[in-house]
Design a protein around this motif. Structure first.
Motif, PDB file in Angstrom:
ATOM      1  N   ILE A   1      -3.164 -63.350 -24.950  1.00 27.92           N
ATOM      2  CA  ILE A   1      -3.240 -62.243 -25.912  1.00 27.92           C
ATOM      3  C   ILE A   1      -2.429 -61.062 -25.409  1.00 27.92           C
ATOM      4  O   ILE A   1      -1.631 -60.480 -26.139  1.00 27.92           O
ATOM      5  CB  ILE A   1      -4.707 -61.829 -26.164  1.00 27.92           C
ATOM      6  CG1 ILE A   1      -5.483 -62.951 -26.865  1.00 27.92           C
ATOM      7  CG2 ILE A   1      -4.773 -60.531 -26.981  1.00 27.92           C
ATOM      8  CD1 ILE A   1      -6.993 -62.780 -26.841  1.00 27.92           C
ATOM      9  N   VAL A   2      -2.615 -60.720 -24.150  1.00 28.34           N
ATOM     10  CA  VAL A   2      -1.922 -59.570 -23.576  1.00 28.34           C
ATOM     11  C   VAL A   2      -0.421 -59.837 -23.427  1.00 28.34           C
ATOM     12  O   VAL A   2       0.393 -58.930 -23.599  1.00 28.34           O
ATOM     13  CB  VAL A   2      -2.575 -59.171 -22.232  1.00 28.34           C
ATOM     14  CG1 VAL A   2      -1.818 -58.052 -21.559  1.00 28.34           C
ATOM     15  CG2 VAL A   2      -4.027 -58.756 -22.472  1.00 28.34           C
TER      16      VAL A   2
ATOM     17  N   LEU B   1      -8.176 -55.994 -24.844  1.00 24.89           N
ATOM     18  CA  LEU B   1      -9.275 -56.916 -25.072  1.00 24.89           C
ATOM     19  C   LEU B   1     -10.513 -56.078 -25.361  1.00 24.89           C
ATOM     20  O   LEU B   1     -10.782 -55.108 -24.656  1.00 24.89           O
ATOM     21  CB  LEU B   1      -9.466 -57.820 -23.862  1.00 24.89           C
ATOM     22  CG  LEU B   1      -8.239 -58.664 -23.510  1.00 24.89           C
ATOM     23  CD1 LEU B   1      -8.466 -59.393 -22.199  1.00 24.89           C
ATOM     24  CD2 LEU B   1      -7.892 -59.630 -24.622  1.00 24.89           C
ATOM     25  N   SER B   2     -11.233 -56.439 -26.423  1.00 24.95           N
ATOM     26  CA  SER B   2     -12.310 -55.559 -26.864  1.00 24.95           C
ATOM     27  C   SER B   2     -13.504 -56.345 -27.411  1.00 24.95           C
ATOM     28  O   SER B   2     -13.514 -57.574 -27.387  1.00 24.95           O
ATOM     29  CB  SER B   2     -11.780 -54.606 -27.948  1.00 24.95           C
ATOM     30  OG  SER B   2     -11.325 -55.334 -29.078  1.00 24.95           O
ATOM     31  N   HIS B   3     -14.477 -55.616 -27.885  1.00 24.10           N
ATOM     32  CA  HIS B   3     -15.669 -56.140 -28.513  1.00 24.10           C
ATOM     33  C   HIS B   3     -16.351 -57.179 -27.603  1.00 24.10           C
ATOM     34  O   HIS B   3     -16.568 -56.916 -26.436  1.00 24.10           O
ATOM     35  CB  HIS B   3     -15.346 -56.696 -29.902  1.00 24.10           C
ATOM     36  CG  HIS B   3     -14.878 -55.646 -30.858  1.00 24.10           C
ATOM     37  ND1 HIS B   3     -13.613 -55.108 -30.805  1.00 24.10           N
ATOM     38  CD2 HIS B   3     -15.509 -55.034 -31.884  1.00 24.10           C
ATOM     39  CE1 HIS B   3     -13.479 -54.196 -31.754  1.00 24.10           C
ATOM     40  NE2 HIS B   3     -14.619 -54.137 -32.424  1.00 24.10           N
ATOM     41  N   ARG B   4     -16.692 -58.339 -28.147  1.00 27.33           N
ATOM     42  CA  ARG B   4     -17.409 -59.349 -27.361  1.00 27.33           C
ATOM     43  C   ARG B   4     -16.573 -59.903 -26.206  1.00 27.33           C
ATOM     44  O   ARG B   4     -17.118 -60.285 -25.171  1.00 27.33           O
ATOM     45  CB  ARG B   4     -17.906 -60.468 -28.286  1.00 27.33           C
ATOM     46  CG  ARG B   4     -19.106 -60.008 -29.146  1.00 27.33           C
ATOM     47  CD  ARG B   4     -19.409 -61.008 -30.245  1.00 27.33           C
ATOM     48  NE  ARG B   4     -18.407 -60.930 -31.306  1.00 27.33           N
ATOM     49  CZ  ARG B   4     -18.524 -60.138 -32.382  1.00 27.33           C
ATOM     50  NH1 ARG B   4     -19.579 -59.370 -32.533  1.00 27.33           N
ATOM     51  NH2 ARG B   4     -17.583 -60.106 -33.300  1.00 27.33           N
ATOM     52  N   THR B   5     -15.259 -59.917 -26.360  1.00 28.01           N
ATOM     53  CA  THR B   5     -14.402 -60.401 -25.273  1.00 28.01           C
ATOM     54  C   THR B   5     -14.510 -59.469 -24.071  1.00 28.01           C
ATOM     55  O   THR B   5     -14.650 -59.915 -22.933  1.00 28.01           O
ATOM     56  CB  THR B   5     -12.940 -60.518 -25.738  1.00 28.01           C
ATOM     57  OG1 THR B   5     -12.903 -61.405 -26.864  1.00 28.01           O
ATOM     58  CG2 THR B   5     -12.049 -61.038 -24.632  1.00 28.01           C
ATOM     59  N   SER B   6     -14.464 -58.189 -24.333  1.00 27.14           N
ATOM     60  CA  SER B   6     -14.601 -57.221 -23.247  1.00 27.14           C
ATOM     61  C   SER B   6     -15.984 -57.328 -22.602  1.00 27.14           C
ATOM     62  O   SER B   6     -16.101 -57.303 -21.374  1.00 27.14           O
ATOM     63  CB  SER B   6     -14.375 -55.803 -23.776  1.00 27.14           C
ATOM     64  OG  SER B   6     -14.539 -54.859 -22.758  1.00 27.14           O
ATOM     65  N   ALA B   7     -17.004 -57.468 -23.431  1.00 26.11           N
ATOM     66  CA  ALA B   7     -18.360 -57.603 -22.881  1.00 26.11           C
ATOM     67  C   ALA B   7     -18.469 -58.854 -22.009  1.00 26.11           C
ATOM     68  O   ALA B   7     -19.101 -58.828 -20.946  1.00 26.11           O
ATOM     69  CB  ALA B   7     -19.378 -57.643 -24.013  1.00 26.11           C
ATOM     70  N   TRP B   8     -17.822 -59.953 -22.428  1.00 28.10           N
ATOM     71  CA  TRP B   8     -17.825 -61.172 -21.611  1.00 28.10           C
ATOM     72  C   TRP B   8     -17.104 -60.932 -20.279  1.00 28.10           C
ATOM     73  O   TRP B   8     -17.591 -61.339 -19.218  1.00 28.10           O
ATOM     74  CB  TRP B   8     -17.165 -62.324 -22.378  1.00 28.10           C
ATOM     75  CG  TRP B   8     -16.861 -63.498 -21.517  1.00 28.10           C
ATOM     76  CD1 TRP B   8     -17.782 -64.352 -20.949  1.00 28.10           C
ATOM     77  CD2 TRP B   8     -15.581 -63.943 -21.084  1.00 28.10           C
ATOM     78  NE1 TRP B   8     -17.126 -65.306 -20.200  1.00 28.10           N
ATOM     79  CE2 TRP B   8     -15.776 -65.077 -20.264  1.00 28.10           C
ATOM     80  CE3 TRP B   8     -14.281 -63.500 -21.321  1.00 28.10           C
ATOM     81  CZ2 TRP B   8     -14.721 -65.769 -19.685  1.00 28.10           C
ATOM     82  CZ3 TRP B   8     -13.233 -64.194 -20.747  1.00 28.10           C
ATOM     83  CH2 TRP B   8     -13.460 -65.312 -19.936  1.00 28.10           C
TER      84      TRP B   8
ATOM     85  N   ALA C   1     -10.723 -69.815 -21.001  1.00 24.55           N
ATOM     86  CA  ALA C   1     -10.974 -68.537 -21.657  1.00 24.55           C
ATOM     87  C   ALA C   1     -10.122 -67.428 -21.036  1.00 24.55           C
ATOM     88  O   ALA C   1      -9.571 -66.582 -21.742  1.00 24.55           O
ATOM     89  CB  ALA C   1     -12.458 -68.181 -21.574  1.00 24.55           C
ATOM     90  N   VAL C   2      -9.988 -67.451 -19.726  1.00 28.58           N
ATOM     91  CA  VAL C   2      -9.170 -66.445 -19.046  1.00 28.58           C
ATOM     92  C   VAL C   2      -7.707 -66.602 -19.459  1.00 28.58           C
ATOM     93  O   VAL C   2      -6.996 -65.609 -19.658  1.00 28.58           O
ATOM     94  CB  VAL C   2      -9.353 -66.534 -17.512  1.00 28.58           C
ATOM     95  CG1 VAL C   2      -8.369 -65.635 -16.791  1.00 28.58           C
ATOM     96  CG2 VAL C   2     -10.785 -66.173 -17.136  1.00 28.58           C
ATOM     97  N   ALA C   3      -7.255 -67.836 -19.622  1.00 30.22           N
ATOM     98  CA  ALA C   3      -5.876 -68.072 -20.069  1.00 30.22           C
ATOM     99  C   ALA C   3      -5.665 -67.520 -21.474  1.00 30.22           C
ATOM    100  O   ALA C   3      -4.614 -66.944 -21.774  1.00 30.22           O
ATOM    101  CB  ALA C   3      -5.557 -69.565 -20.024  1.00 30.22           C
ATOM    102  N   ARG C   4      -6.635 -67.666 -22.344  1.00 27.94           N
ATOM    103  CA  ARG C   4      -6.519 -67.113 -23.697  1.00 27.94           C
ATOM    104  C   ARG C   4      -6.409 -65.580 -23.644  1.00 27.94           C
ATOM    105  O   ARG C   4      -5.616 -64.990 -24.360  1.00 27.94           O
ATOM    106  CB  ARG C   4      -7.689 -67.547 -24.567  1.00 27.94           C
ATOM    107  CG  ARG C   4      -7.644 -69.018 -24.916  1.00 27.94           C
ATOM    108  CD  ARG C   4      -8.748 -69.402 -25.884  1.00 27.94           C
ATOM    109  NE  ARG C   4      -8.872 -70.827 -26.020  1.00 27.94           N
ATOM    110  CZ  ARG C   4      -8.117 -71.586 -26.816  1.00 27.94           C
ATOM    111  NH1 ARG C   4      -7.188 -71.042 -27.550  1.00 27.94           N
ATOM    112  NH2 ARG C   4      -8.306 -72.890 -26.872  1.00 27.94           N
TER     113      ARG C   4
END
Length: 113
Positions: free
Chosen positions: A51-52, A60-67, A44-47
């Motif tokens: 993205i960046v 990174l936003s929404h649920r990804t940021s919350a995670w 998940a961290v690699a994904r």
């Protein structure tokens, strides 16, 4: 190992384009996004890193940021916000939101990951 690298970085390391393609076919590299690869099985961290790398102006936003802030479990679909003028076709595991985000709404890397 889940190192995320771009095609440009691999070429700068002296790896030929044909070798990159061969390593993808053999499973050494996994293509996450156009021109962005992961060495080994993507985490998940690699994904998030991919993205960046692919869209440097993405946040990174929404649920990804919350995670990332340890507020939610790992997302199945990763989410990022990009400027409204940015249009890219994404794989099923990535959702882009198009908005102007004022700099005061950004936060840096959380300490939790």
């Amino acid at each position: 190992m889940d190192r995320v690298v771009t095609r440009a970085q691999l070429v700068a390391e002296g790896i030929a384009s044909s070798t990159i393609g061969d390593r993808c076919r053999r499973g050494r590299y996994v293509r996450l996004l156009p021109g962005v690869y992961c060495e080994g099985t993507p985490t998940a961290v690699a994904r998030c890193a991919a993205i960046v790398e692919w869209l440097p102006d993405a946040h990174l936003s929404h649920r990804t940021s919350a995670w990332l802030h340890a507020m939610l479990p790992e997302p199945e679909v990763f989410e990022a916000t990009v400027p409204p003028s940015r249009y890219r076709k994404t794989p099923p595991w990535l959702r882009l939101y198009r908005r102007d985000l004022p700099p005061m709404s950004w936060t840096t890397s959380p300490n939790s990951r």
